[in-house]
Scaffold this active site. Sequence first.
Site, mmCIF file in Angstrom:
data_model
loop_
_atom_site.group_PDB
_atom_site.id
_atom_site.type_symbol
_atom_site.label_atom_id
_atom_site.label_comp_id
_atom_site.label_asym_id
_atom_site.label_seq_id
_atom_site.Cartn_x
_atom_site.Cartn_y
_atom_site.Cartn_z
ATOM 1 N N GLY A 63 -2.082 -0.351 -2.227
ATOM 2 C CA GLY A 63 -3.232 -1.189 -2.515
ATOM 3 C C GLY A 63 -2.489 -2.114 -3.478
ATOM 4 C CB CYS A 64 -3.721 -4.180 -6.283
ATOM 5 S SG CYS A 64 -3.352 -5.380 -7.420
ATOM 6 C CG PHE A 65 2.089 -6.035 -6.147
ATOM 7 C CD1 PHE A 65 1.287 -6.416 -7.065
ATOM 8 C CD2 PHE A 65 2.731 -6.463 -5.262
ATOM 9 C CE1 PHE A 65 1.414 -7.874 -7.153
ATOM 10 C CE2 PHE A 65 2.912 -8.034 -5.348
ATOM 11 C CZ PHE A 65 2.123 -8.663 -6.099
ATOM 12 C CB CYS A 82 -3.192 -0.318 -9.004
ATOM 13 S SG CYS A 82 -4.520 -1.225 -9.410
ATOM 14 C CE1 TYR A 123 -8.315 -5.400 -8.866
ATOM 15 C CE2 TYR A 123 -6.320 -4.662 -9.905
ATOM 16 C CZ TYR A 123 -7.015 -4.773 -8.470
ATOM 17 O OH TYR A 123 -6.803 -4.039 -7.654
#
Length: 178
Positions: free
Chosen positions: A9-11, A13, A154
């Site tokens: 997923g989003c780096f 995180c 976020y």
Amino acid sequence: MQHATFGAGCFWCVEAVFQNLKGVEKVVSGYAGGRIANPTYKEVCSGLTGHNEVIDITFDPAVISYKELLEIFWKTHDPTTLNRQGNDVGTQYRSGIYYHNEEQKQLAEEYKKKLNDNHAFPNPVVTEILPAPTFYPAEDYHQNYFNLHGHEPYCQFVARPKVDKVKALFGEKLKAGV
């Protein structure tokens, strides 16, 4: 020192999940697996380059093993959703393990098989397991993102729960003071 490269997923995180572990010297957010050299964030976000948002971990295997890193990887994202993690949708958010040697490949494949054989998730694991492609570090403003911007919505709603999960499940593996 050895390297581990994961996409989950989003780096922002994924970086936050791994950077406070004992034995982890460095975590760099970046891109891997695409069709062009030195992509930008904007290009990767378009979904047209084929890159995945990944992290490259430099770790000391005498302190934390690759197998331990894999366990944390599997338990801190959903490896059953193709090209998405939560509200982040696109090929750049795919689940991937990019191995640096045959031992890493074998451990990753065995772990994935075990998860599927034991029905650890309601759906099959779709994580790709491939040789580590060329890694391109992301722009500087993406590095250490959670630590610098953890107050942003976020980070609070997406990254913080993953960080808290690591603290709850793997607290003994965290560096002192975390």
